[in-house]
Design a protein around this motif. Structure first.
Motif, mmCIF file in Angstrom:
data_model
loop_
_atom_site.group_PDB
_atom_site.id
_atom_site.type_symbol
_atom_site.label_atom_id
_atom_site.label_comp_id
_atom_site.label_asym_id
_atom_site.label_seq_id
_atom_site.Cartn_x
_atom_site.Cartn_y
_atom_site.Cartn_z
ATOM 1 N N GLY A 42 29.176 44.660 46.493
ATOM 2 C CA GLY A 42 29.902 44.631 44.111
ATOM 3 C C GLY A 42 29.428 43.090 43.906
ATOM 4 N N SER A 43 30.711 43.193 42.849
ATOM 5 C CA SER A 43 29.792 42.166 41.884
ATOM 6 C C SER A 43 31.039 40.801 42.199
ATOM 7 C CB SER A 43 29.329 42.475 40.585
ATOM 8 O OG SER A 43 29.370 41.694 40.764
ATOM 9 N N VAL A 44 30.366 39.579 41.847
ATOM 10 C CA VAL A 44 31.197 38.687 41.783
ATOM 11 C C VAL A 44 32.501 38.489 40.955
ATOM 12 C CG1 VAL A 44 30.316 37.375 43.158
ATOM 13 C CG2 VAL A 44 29.486 37.112 40.746
ATOM 14 N N ALA A 45 32.024 39.495 39.608
ATOM 15 C CA ALA A 45 32.149 39.734 37.872
ATOM 16 C C ALA A 45 33.872 40.202 38.822
ATOM 17 C CB ALA A 45 31.515 40.414 37.203
ATOM 18 N N ASP A 46 34.052 40.841 39.692
ATOM 19 C CA ASP A 46 35.012 42.060 39.605
ATOM 20 C C ASP A 46 36.346 41.766 40.626
ATOM 21 O OD1 ASP A 46 36.920 44.346 40.693
ATOM 22 O OD2 ASP A 46 35.232 45.784 41.502
ATOM 23 N N ARG A 47 37.164 40.657 39.817
ATOM 24 C CA ARG A 47 37.725 40.111 40.336
ATOM 25 C C ARG A 47 38.602 41.038 41.331
ATOM 26 N NH1 ARG A 47 41.020 35.234 38.749
ATOM 27 N NH2 ARG A 47 42.313 34.722 40.910
ATOM 28 N N ALA A 48 39.685 41.827 41.064
ATOM 29 C CA ALA A 48 39.899 42.669 41.952
ATOM 30 C C ALA A 48 38.920 42.656 43.615
ATOM 31 C CB ALA A 48 40.472 44.299 41.513
ATOM 32 N N LEU A 49 37.999 42.339 43.396
ATOM 33 C CA LEU A 49 37.440 43.095 44.476
ATOM 34 C C LEU A 49 37.563 41.301 45.342
ATOM 35 C CD1 LEU A 49 34.534 43.654 46.773
ATOM 36 C CD2 LEU A 49 33.184 43.381 45.379
#
Length: 320
Positions: A42-49
């Protein structure tokens, strides 16, 4: 420690993760591409992740090495750099502060120190670069977003007390340069160890040093590069006649280079000074240009990796 390592499938991650594990740390790797050291895709830009990863894995410290890099400028729009390099860093800093962390290590870059004038070598001398150099005027979206991310680290330390160490690494990529092809890849990398390169192994070791020293340092940025043999008094001559300066420091280098069909640089436009990292962080790269000369002299393997076929895992078809 339970360490979240972003960019775990990348070139740095594949060396850093095993070093951390070898000393007893638990590494949770996050990357957009799968890899042997990657636990979460996943991406660090995905805050929920990011929030889920912190909760599910009990993260205690962050080494943030994931980013879009300079070669990605040709592949991704500017907004993607904002999402990954800026928003992604903010997500991690806020999650780390909320979790009460006492250390955060950010992989930055010397590229953010290079203005258009420095890049085009307009000065009549080699530009000596250390942590006091400025004003900082990055020449592309990569440098701009990495500088912005550094400022987010500064704010995090100021507002929440999160200890942040930023490592402005010089070059350690294994592939050929994407803009300069005058010399062979190995020849260029050897030359760059004089003033603007380090090995990936040293880059990994620098991150471990930063992780350990962050609570003591509090906040700081450090140039991480192989120690240069040059000094400031040689900057004029380095620009005019670098080969003569190099021969003064390494008398047998010209002959060793000639025997291999290599060329010494005729001119050096900038020099990265990593002395502060040694003085404050307690870190010095193990590999320098002298190791190149020793390898040429003895016929041993070169002390750095060159792989003209290397492709970032995120660029492998079907991955990203």
């Amino acid at each position: 420690m339970r360490i979240l390592l972003t960019g775990s499938s990348g070139w740095l991650g594949r060396f850093l993760a095993p070093m951390l594990r070898a000393r007893g740390d638990v590494v949770i790797g996050l990357d957009v591409a799968p890899g042997i050291d990657t636990d979460v895709i996943g991406s660090v830009a995905d805050r929920a992740l990011i929030d889920r990863v912190f909760a599910d894995y009990g993260i205690e410290a962050v080494i943030h090495g994931g980013a879009l890099h300079k070669p990605d400028i040709a592949r991704y729009p500017a907004q993607a750099f904002i999402h990954v390099n800026v928003t992604g860093t903010l997500n991690l800093l806020e999650a780390a502060a909320k979790a009460g962390h006492d250390r955060f290590v950010f992989t930055s870059t010397t590229s953010l120190m290079i203005s258009t004038a420095i890049r085009n070598e307009l000065a009549d001398h080699a530009v000596w670069l250390d942590e006091t150099s400025g004003p900082l005027e990055p020449r592309n979206i990569y440098g701009v977003t990495k500088l912005a991310a550094e400022q987010l680290c500064r704010l995090a330390q100021l507002e929440s007390g999160l200890n942040c160490v930023m490592l402005r690494t010089s070059r350690f990529f294994p592939e050929d340069d994407d803009t300069h092809r005058d010399l062979s890849g190995e020849n260029m990398k050897a030359n760059e160890l004089l003033h603007r390169r380090l090995t990936v192994e040293d880059a990994a070791r620098a991150h471990i040093a930063a992780l350990d020293r962050a609570p003591e340092i509090g906040f700081g940025s450090f140039i991480i590069s192989a120690p240069t043999p040059f000094n400031r008094s040689e900057c004029d001559e380095l620009k005019r006649d670098a080969a003569t300066v190099i021969a003064r420091h390494f008398p047998d280098a010209p002959a060793l280079y000639a025997a291999k069909g290599w060329e010494l640089p005729k001119s050096v436009g900038r020099v990265y000074d990593a002395a502060r990292a040694e003085q404050v962080l307690g870190f010095r790269c193990e590999t320098d240009f002298n190791a190149v000369v020793e390898a040429l002299r003895s016929g041993a393997a070169l002390p750095f990796t060159h792989d003209s076929n290397y492709v970032s895992p995120k660029e492998v078809p079907g991955i990203a």
